[in-house]
Design an enzyme around this catalytic site. Structure first.
Site, PDB file in Angstrom:
ATOM      1  N   HIS A  91       0.819  -1.224   0.000  1.00 57.68           N
ATOM      2  CA  HIS A  91       0.000   0.000   0.000  1.00 57.68           C
ATOM      3  C   HIS A  91       0.849   1.269   0.000  1.00 57.68           C
ATOM      4  CE1 HIS A  91       0.380  -0.255   4.518  1.00 57.68           C
ATOM      5  NE2 HIS A  91       0.409   1.058   4.402  1.00 57.68           N
ATOM      6  N   ASP A 118       0.356  -7.623   1.409  1.00 58.23           N
ATOM      7  CA  ASP A 118       0.725  -6.225   1.624  1.00 58.23           C
ATOM      8  C   ASP A 118       2.240  -6.043   1.665  1.00 58.23           C
ATOM      9  OD1 ASP A 118       0.189  -3.521   1.851  1.00 58.23           O
ATOM     10  OD2 ASP A 118       0.158  -3.563   4.044  1.00 58.23           O
ATOM     11  N   GLY A 147       2.941   6.535   7.881  1.00 61.46           N
ATOM     12  CA  GLY A 147       4.308   6.805   7.431  1.00 61.46           C
ATOM     13  C   GLY A 147       5.280   5.756   7.931  1.00 61.46           C
ATOM     14  N   ASN A 148       4.925   5.077   9.054  1.00 66.11           N
ATOM     15  CA  ASN A 148       5.737   3.969   9.557  1.00 66.11           C
ATOM     16  C   ASN A 148       5.583   2.719   8.702  1.00 66.11           C
ATOM     17  OD1 ASN A 148       5.579   5.159  12.777  1.00 66.11           O
ATOM     18  ND2 ASN A 148       7.447   4.178  12.057  1.00 66.11           N
ATOM     19  N   SER A 149       4.522   2.661   7.909  1.00 60.54           N
ATOM     20  CA  SER A 149       4.256   1.476   7.093  1.00 60.54           C
ATOM     21  C   SER A 149       5.461   1.128   6.233  1.00 60.54           C
ATOM     22  CB  SER A 149       3.045   1.719   6.188  1.00 60.54           C
ATOM     23  OG  SER A 149       1.865   1.834   6.949  1.00 60.54           O
ATOM     24  N   ILE A 195      -9.175 -21.608  -7.092  1.00 64.33           N
ATOM     25  CA  ILE A 195     -10.121 -22.666  -7.450  1.00 64.33           C
ATOM     26  C   ILE A 195     -11.073 -22.221  -8.550  1.00 64.33           C
ATOM     27  CG2 ILE A 195      -9.945 -23.695  -5.160  1.00 64.33           C
ATOM     28  CD1 ILE A 195     -12.784 -22.610  -4.607  1.00 64.33           C
ATOM     29  N   GLY A 196     -11.278 -20.909  -8.705  1.00 64.96           N
ATOM     30  CA  GLY A 196     -12.089 -20.408  -9.812  1.00 64.96           C
ATOM     31  C   GLY A 196     -13.582 -20.548  -9.601  1.00 64.96           C
ATOM     32  N   SER A 252     -17.132 -18.332  -7.630  1.00 68.51           N
ATOM     33  CA  SER A 252     -17.694 -17.273  -6.800  1.00 68.51           C
ATOM     34  C   SER A 252     -18.444 -17.921  -5.648  1.00 68.51           C
ATOM     35  CB  SER A 252     -18.644 -16.399  -7.619  1.00 68.51           C
ATOM     36  OG  SER A 252     -17.949 -15.759  -8.662  1.00 68.51           O
TER      37      SER A 252
END
Length: 367
Positions: free
Chosen positions: A110, A140, A214-216, A270-271, A273
């Site tokens: 992010h 992330d 900002g620490n991310s 697995i494809g 919904s």
């Protein structure tokens, strides 16, 4: 004759003296940088030696060891202003950790997401352009590369050995580069803390060391000066303090390695919904799920389609374990590899059936 001999001797002496001076001067120029560096190192060592044990704590030592390898990352992107002109604008700043001398930097997805240009701010004051080698929204994590030499590198530790209550040091750039290299300290508050962000579930380290915007992407460090986590998130709710999270470094290392080499993480899918109880309640679906997951749609050519899974099936077990939430199924998939075969128990027409599914890599358009 004697005067001529003396004159020649004096000339030879002065020429030799001048040559030696030039030689010494040249050596001094070549070694000036090394000499200054050695003087600074010696001065720092002397300063540390003069500190009492009460002041030269493990936190101080860890900050000195890892701090030089923590960088600032500025995300810039092209946007249109009110006059419809395209301009390169700063979208935000975060942190990163140099973990390889070739210029590889670990950070959060992010932090670099949607960037047209990445600027890396080094602790010595230099700013250089960076390139995103790979990013993975599911974990992330991201890897940024800079073309610089003689970079300080942080050592990765073993997050599996962490103990609740041991010291934890967060190093990063809270609230932007103005506060670059900030150090906050606390303890490891909890291990294997499972939190859900959007539709994804993360298993993270919890710490009360202050982690601010900002620490991310910065470093969570143990008392031995080893990076044990990549700072990722905090609970920002009024009245809540001291609840921050970091990605365990043992989980991050294979992801970072894959991102640096391939630019992406190869993971199975697995494809289909799927709808679980929470999703059904959210959208007002009235379905009897029999404590399982409802198959709403099967993608053509997917592992589910090849295994014979059908719309209307209810998944009761996946790879031998009961399953009733989509996020749990995603977690099980994350533990498997492309090419693995699994048994899926489904409820179909009131009877249980088992289908055999071979997992495949998720297509590029669905990543």
């Amino acid at each position: 004759m004697e005067r001529s001999f003396i004159k020649k001797t004096v000339n030879i002496f002065f020429c030799a003296l001048l040559g030696a001076a030039v030689l010494i001067g040249g050596c001094s120029d070549n070694n000036k940088a090394e000499a200054v560096k050695e003087q600074k190192t010696a001065a720092a060592a002397q300063k540390d030696a003069n500190l009492s044990g009460a002041r030269n704590t493990p936190i101080v030592v860890a900050a000195k060891k890892v701090g030089p390898a923590v960088v600032g990352i500025t995300n810039k992107a092209y946007v249109r202003d009110i006059f419809n002109r395209v301009q390169l604008t700063e979208r935000g700043t975060g942190s990163g950790v140099i973990y390889d001398k070739s210029g590889l930097i670990a950070t959060n997805n992010h932090v670099v997401e949607g960037a047209s240009e990445i600027i890396v701010s080094l602790p010595d004051g230099r700013s250089v352009k960076g390139k995103v080698l790979g990013a993975d929204a599911a974990t992330d994590l991201a890897v940024v590369k800079i073309d610089e030499e003689n970079l300080p590198v942080a050592d990765f530790g073993d997050s599996s050995t962490l103990q609740v209550g041991e010291p934890a040091i967060a190093i990063g750039n809270p609230l932007g580069l103005e506060f670059r290299g900030s150090v906050t300290a606390g303890v490891i508050s909890a291990l294997n803390r499972s939190i859900q962000l959007g539709e994804r579930r993360f298993t993270l380290i919890q710490t009360d060391a202050a982690i601010n915007p900002g620490n991310s992407g910065g470093a969570l460090v143990n008392a031995e000066g080893e990076v044990v986590g990549i700072n990722s998130a905090k609970i920002a709710v009024s009245g809540v303090e001291g609840i921050g999270f970091a990605i365990p470094i043992n989980s991050a290392k294979p992801i970072l390695d894959e991102l640096s080499k391939k630019g992406r993480v190869v993971r199975p899918y697995i494809g289909a919904s799927l709808v679980d109880k929470d999703i059904a309640n959210r959208y007002g679906f009235d379905i009897d799920l029999h404590d399982g997951i409802f198959v709403m749609k099967v993608w053509e050519g997917s592992p589910s389609a090849k295994a014979g899974l059908r719309p209307g099936d209810i998944i009761l077990k996946f790879n031998g374990e009961n399953i009733n939430k989509v996020v749990e199924l995603r977690g099980k998939l994350a533990e498997l590899k492309v090419g693995d075969s699994v048994d899926v128990v489904v409820l179909r027409g009131g009877a249980e059936e088992t289908v055999h599914m071979t997992l495949e890599e998720i297509p590029e358009e669905n990543r």
